[in-house]
Design a protein around this motif. Structure first.
Motif, PDB file in Angstrom:
ATOM      1  N   LEU A  34     -13.520   2.695  10.001  1.00  0.00           N
ATOM      2  CA  LEU A  34     -12.546   1.680   9.618  1.00  0.00           C
ATOM      3  C   LEU A  34     -12.912   1.061   8.277  1.00  0.00           C
ATOM      4  CD1 LEU A  34     -10.128  -0.149  10.178  1.00  0.00           C
ATOM      5  CD2 LEU A  34     -11.642  -1.633  11.510  1.00  0.00           C
ATOM      6  N   GLN A  35     -14.198   0.739   8.102  1.00  0.00           N
ATOM      7  CA  GLN A  35     -14.630   0.136   6.847  1.00  0.00           C
ATOM      8  C   GLN A  35     -14.416   1.089   5.673  1.00  0.00           C
ATOM      9  OE1 GLN A  35     -15.451  -3.035   6.441  1.00  0.00           O
ATOM     10  NE2 GLN A  35     -15.072  -3.293   8.634  1.00  0.00           N
ATOM     11  N   LYS A  36     -14.662   2.379   5.909  1.00  0.00           N
ATOM     12  CA  LYS A  36     -14.435   3.368   4.848  1.00  0.00           C
ATOM     13  C   LYS A  36     -12.949   3.465   4.515  1.00  0.00           C
ATOM     14  CE  LYS A  36     -15.410   8.099   3.400  1.00  0.00           C
ATOM     15  NZ  LYS A  36     -14.078   8.266   2.786  1.00  0.00           N
ATOM     16  N   ALA A  37     -12.101   3.447   5.564  1.00  0.00           N
ATOM     17  CA  ALA A  37     -10.661   3.522   5.346  1.00  0.00           C
ATOM     18  C   ALA A  37     -10.179   2.306   4.564  1.00  0.00           C
ATOM     19  CB  ALA A  37      -9.933   3.621   6.686  1.00  0.00           C
ATOM     20  N   LEU A  38     -10.704   1.134   4.923  1.00  0.00           N
ATOM     21  CA  LEU A  38     -10.324  -0.093   4.210  1.00  0.00           C
ATOM     22  C   LEU A  38     -10.796  -0.044   2.759  1.00  0.00           C
ATOM     23  CD1 LEU A  38     -11.078  -2.802   6.928  1.00  0.00           C
ATOM     24  CD2 LEU A  38      -8.831  -2.008   6.160  1.00  0.00           C
ATOM     25  N   SER A  39     -12.010   0.495   2.568  1.00  0.00           N
ATOM     26  CA  SER A  39     -12.539   0.618   1.218  1.00  0.00           C
ATOM     27  C   SER A  39     -11.695   1.580   0.386  1.00  0.00           C
ATOM     28  CB  SER A  39     -13.988   1.103   1.267  1.00  0.00           C
ATOM     29  OG  SER A  39     -14.503   1.314  -0.026  1.00  0.00           O
ATOM     30  N   ASP A  40     -11.316   2.706   0.999  1.00  0.00           N
ATOM     31  CA  ASP A  40     -10.475   3.677   0.298  1.00  0.00           C
ATOM     32  C   ASP A  40      -9.118   3.074  -0.028  1.00  0.00           C
ATOM     33  OD1 ASP A  40     -12.501   5.502   0.488  1.00  0.00           O
ATOM     34  OD2 ASP A  40     -11.643   6.589   2.187  1.00  0.00           O
ATOM     35  N   LEU A  41      -8.565   2.309   0.930  1.00  0.00           N
ATOM     36  CA  LEU A  41      -7.267   1.669   0.710  1.00  0.00           C
ATOM     37  C   LEU A  41      -7.347   0.670  -0.438  1.00  0.00           C
ATOM     38  CD1 LEU A  41      -4.341   1.094   1.504  1.00  0.00           C
ATOM     39  CD2 LEU A  41      -5.193  -0.521   3.207  1.00  0.00           C
ATOM     40  N   GLN A  42      -8.438  -0.089  -0.489  1.00  0.00           N
ATOM     41  CA  GLN A  42      -8.603  -1.060  -1.567  1.00  0.00           C
ATOM     42  C   GLN A  42      -8.696  -0.357  -2.916  1.00  0.00           C
ATOM     43  OE1 GLN A  42      -8.593  -4.526  -1.020  1.00  0.00           O
ATOM     44  NE2 GLN A  42      -8.279  -4.500  -3.245  1.00  0.00           N
ATOM     45  N   LYS A  43      -9.385   0.806  -2.956  1.00  0.00           N
ATOM     46  CA  LYS A  43      -9.479   1.563  -4.207  1.00  0.00           C
ATOM     47  C   LYS A  43      -8.104   2.023  -4.667  1.00  0.00           C
ATOM     48  CE  LYS A  43     -14.175   3.292  -3.408  1.00  0.00           C
ATOM     49  NZ  LYS A  43     -14.998   4.497  -3.124  1.00  0.00           N
ATOM     50  N   ILE A  44      -7.289   2.463  -3.697  1.00  0.00           N
ATOM     51  CA  ILE A  44      -5.932   2.900  -4.031  1.00  0.00           C
ATOM     52  C   ILE A  44      -5.121   1.718  -4.553  1.00  0.00           C
ATOM     53  CG2 ILE A  44      -3.769   3.782  -3.058  1.00  0.00           C
ATOM     54  CD1 ILE A  44      -5.497   5.398  -1.084  1.00  0.00           C
ATOM     55  N   MET A  45      -5.233   0.582  -3.866  1.00  0.00           N
ATOM     56  CA  MET A  45      -4.507  -0.611  -4.295  1.00  0.00           C
ATOM     57  C   MET A  45      -4.930  -1.037  -5.694  1.00  0.00           C
ATOM     58  SD  MET A  45      -4.450  -2.975  -0.843  1.00  0.00           S
ATOM     59  CE  MET A  45      -3.836  -4.398  -1.761  1.00  0.00           C
TER      60      MET A  45
END
Length: 224
Positions: A113-124
């Motif tokens: 989950l933390q990795k997914a959130l981190s990846d999402l933040q990078k995309i944002m």
């Protein structure tokens, strides 16, 4: 064996062998007598906590009393079994392993989950437009890095604050009306208002927004 457990094991008798086994044998569970000629269970447990905190540790002893057993449990030892009641050991092993695997799964899920959130933040943060989220009261919950480019504020300066506070006073009434319309279930596109940048200048913003009824969150994309 009578319980149907299938296993391989390694027996150690001193601290060096114990440390080596934890690192190299990599056990799923540790069964320990209370006292050895070289060291004892409390010392072994302390070593285990330092090296591999998540491995279950069960004390199997014929000499440990209830008082010491309670102290061990309070210190974090998983469980204990008396040698004259070894029939309880398989149940305790299975329970300890089940709880250990559950923790591992939870840790893996949390890591994913933390990795997914981190990846999402990078995309944002790669967006040139401001991608943001606000709660039902219009409080910023999340923003991407473009907020600094478009409005002059870093995301951490805006999170937790009402977005209406940054709207040009003359546009606040229509902005609130638009927000109410979005939260009523009507997605908005091409809504325009003006924001006051950090340096005091005005910037015209075009909004696309939608409301998530389940999470009670309003998502928006703001373009200069």
């Amino acid at each position: 064996k009578k319980s149907g457990l299938h296993y391989v094991f390694q027996t150690v008798a001193n601290e060096n062998e114990f440390r080596s086994a934890i690192k190299n044998f990599i056990p799923d569970i540790i069964l320990s007598d209370y006292a050895f000629p070289a060291f004892d269970a409390p010392v072994a447990f302390g070593i285990k906590v330092d090296i591999a905190p998540n491995i279950p540790f069960i004390v199997v002893s014929g000499t440990i009393g209830e008082e010491k057993a309670v102290e061990l449990i309070k210190s974090g030892v998983t469980d204990y079994a008396l040698k004259d009641k070894l029939f309880t050991l398989p149940v305790k092993i299975k329970r300890a392993l089940k709880e250990s695997w559950k923790k591992i799964e939870e840790n893996n899920a949390d890591h994913a989950l933390q990795k997914a959130l981190s990846d999402l933040q990078k995309i944002m943060d790669s967006s040139l437009d401001v991608i943001c989220a606000a709660n039902v009261n219009g409080i910023f919950l999340k923003l991407c890095a473009a907020s600094e480019t478009v409005w002059g504020y870093k995301s951490e300066e805006l999170i937790g604050k009402p977005l209406i506070n940054f709207v040009y006073p003359g546009d606040r009434e229509k902005t609130q009306a638009s927000a109410d319309n979005v939260m009523a279930g009507n997605n908005t596109a091409h809504f325009e208002n003006r924001y006051v940048r950090k340096n005091g200048s005005l910037v015209s913003i075009e909004w696309t927004a939608r409301w998530d009824e389940k999470d009670q969150v309003r998502y928006g994309i703001a373009r200069d």
